[in-house]
Design a protein around this motif. Structure first.
Motif, short mmCIF file in Angstrom:
data_model
loop_
_atom_site.label_atom_id
_atom_site.label_comp_id
_atom_site.label_asym_id
_atom_site.label_seq_id
_atom_site.Cartn_x
_atom_site.Cartn_y
_atom_site.Cartn_z
N LEU A 125 -4.13 -7.80 3.47
CA LEU A 125 -2.79 -8.43 2.67
C LEU A 125 -1.96 -9.26 3.53
O LEU A 125 -2.11 -8.99 4.73
N GLU A 126 -1.25 -10.29 2.83
CA GLU A 126 -0.46 -11.13 3.74
C GLU A 126 0.06 -10.65 4.78
O GLU A 126 0.23 -11.15 6.16
N ASP A 127 1.06 -9.66 4.72
CA ASP A 127 1.98 -9.03 5.68
C ASP A 127 1.23 -8.12 6.73
O ASP A 127 2.18 -7.29 7.23
N GLY A 128 0.12 -7.83 6.68
CA GLY A 128 -0.45 -6.87 7.41
C GLY A 128 -0.63 -5.64 7.08
O GLY A 128 -0.84 -4.57 7.77
N TYR A 129 -0.39 -5.41 5.77
CA TYR A 129 -0.39 -3.88 5.06
C TYR A 129 -1.62 -3.83 4.42
O TYR A 129 -2.27 -4.83 4.16
N GLN A 130 -1.96 -2.74 3.79
CA GLN A 130 -3.46 -2.44 3.36
C GLN A 130 -2.85 -1.25 2.68
O GLN A 130 -1.98 -0.23 2.62
N TRP A 131 -3.90 -0.86 1.42
CA TRP A 131 -3.58 0.39 0.50
C TRP A 131 -4.71 1.11 0.91
O TRP A 131 -5.99 0.87 1.26
N PHE A 132 -4.38 2.67 0.84
CA PHE A 132 -5.32 3.76 1.37
C PHE A 132 -5.32 4.66 0.40
O PHE A 132 -4.20 5.11 -0.24
N TYR A 133 -6.46 5.45 0.34
CA TYR A 133 -6.43 6.74 -0.50
C TYR A 133 -6.82 7.71 0.58
O TYR A 133 -7.58 7.52 1.61
N GLU A 134 -6.50 9.17 0.03
CA GLU A 134 -6.68 10.15 1.06
C GLU A 134 -7.85 10.83 0.84
O GLU A 134 -8.72 10.95 -0.38
N GLY A 135 -8.48 11.13 2.18
CA GLY A 135 -10.10 11.87 2.31
C GLY A 135 -9.65 13.06 2.87
O GLY A 135 -8.57 13.51 2.98
N ARG A 136 -10.66 13.61 3.36
CA ARG A 136 -10.55 14.90 4.04
C ARG A 136 -9.84 14.48 5.52
O ARG A 136 -10.69 13.65 6.08
N ASN A 137 -8.99 15.23 5.62
CA ASN A 137 -8.40 14.68 7.06
C ASN A 137 -8.32 13.46 7.73
O ASN A 137 -8.85 13.04 8.54
N THR A 157 -9.98 -4.26 -4.52
CA THR A 157 -9.02 -3.08 -5.23
C THR A 157 -7.74 -3.19 -4.50
O THR A 157 -6.80 -3.18 -5.23
N SER A 158 -7.83 -3.34 -3.17
CA SER A 158 -6.17 -3.44 -2.43
C SER A 158 -5.58 -4.85 -2.93
O SER A 158 -4.38 -4.73 -3.06
N PHE A 159 -6.24 -5.72 -3.26
CA PHE A 159 -5.45 -6.94 -3.73
C PHE A 159 -4.84 -6.81 -5.08
O PHE A 159 -3.82 -7.07 -5.31
N GLU A 160 -5.80 -6.28 -5.79
CA GLU A 160 -5.47 -5.85 -7.22
C GLU A 160 -4.15 -5.06 -7.40
O GLU A 160 -3.06 -5.09 -8.02
N MET A 161 -4.01 -3.90 -6.40
CA MET A 161 -3.18 -3.04 -6.67
C MET A 161 -1.61 -3.62 -5.91
O MET A 161 -0.74 -3.42 -6.22
N GLU A 207 -4.63 0.31 -13.90
CA GLU A 207 -6.11 0.83 -14.12
C GLU A 207 -6.99 -0.19 -13.56
O GLU A 207 -6.79 -1.28 -13.64
N LEU A 208 -7.96 0.29 -12.90
CA LEU A 208 -8.78 -0.21 -11.92
C LEU A 208 -10.14 0.25 -12.23
O LEU A 208 -10.47 1.48 -12.16
N LEU A 209 -11.15 -0.68 -12.01
CA LEU A 209 -12.58 -0.34 -11.96
C LEU A 209 -13.06 0.01 -10.46
O LEU A 209 -12.82 -1.00 -9.71
N ILE A 210 -13.46 1.15 -9.92
CA ILE A 210 -13.59 1.20 -8.67
C ILE A 210 -15.03 1.97 -8.63
O ILE A 210 -15.27 3.06 -9.17
N ALA A 211 -15.87 1.40 -7.99
CA ALA A 211 -17.42 1.93 -8.00
C ALA A 211 -17.89 2.28 -9.30
O ALA A 211 -18.50 3.42 -9.53
#
Ligand code: V3L
Length: 85
Positions: free
Chosen positions: A1-13, A22-26, A38-42
């Motif tokens: 994303l433009e300002d150096g940010y990104q979207w994350f989701y939680e995994g195991r540790n 997906t990150s762009f749409e979010m 609502e988004l289509l993911i995989a």
């Protein structure tokens, strides 16, 4: 994303980065102050809740993962399930 940010989701540790599309749409939804999107993911429809900051598959609403918007440079497991070595 433009300002150096990104979207994350939680995994195991650790956190996974969302794939770029997906990150762009979010980001678009977030910047429009949408509370959910609502988004289509995989191939599955997911609900993203920006108030409570979680995602869940629409058909499995009780199975939640935390999400966050953070600097793209933070340590991460990989992108959308593809591990960084
Ligand atoms: N992007 C890609 N795949 C996803 C996403 C997403 N936003 N959300 C869920 N999945 P659930 P560790 C994750 C996948 O929450 O070792 C990781 O990407 C999810 O994949 O019940 O535990 C890894 O591939 C899972 O396979 O809807 O950190 C994998 O878990 C499946 O959808 C293991 O990660 C069901 O997730």
């Amino acid at each position: 994303l433009e300002d150096g940010y990104q979207w994350f989701y939680e995994g195991r540790n650790g956190w996974w980065a969302y794939d770029e599309r997906t990150s762009f749409e979010m980001e678009c939804a977030y910047k429009r102050s949408q509370r959910i999107c609502e988004l289509l993911i995989a191939g599955f429809l997911y609900m993203i809740d920006f108030d409570q900051m979680f995602q869940s598959r629409k058909t499995e609403p009780s199975r939640r993962r935390r999400i966050k918007r953070d600097l793209a440079s933070i340590p991460k497991k990989g992108i959308a399930g593809l591990r960084l070595e």
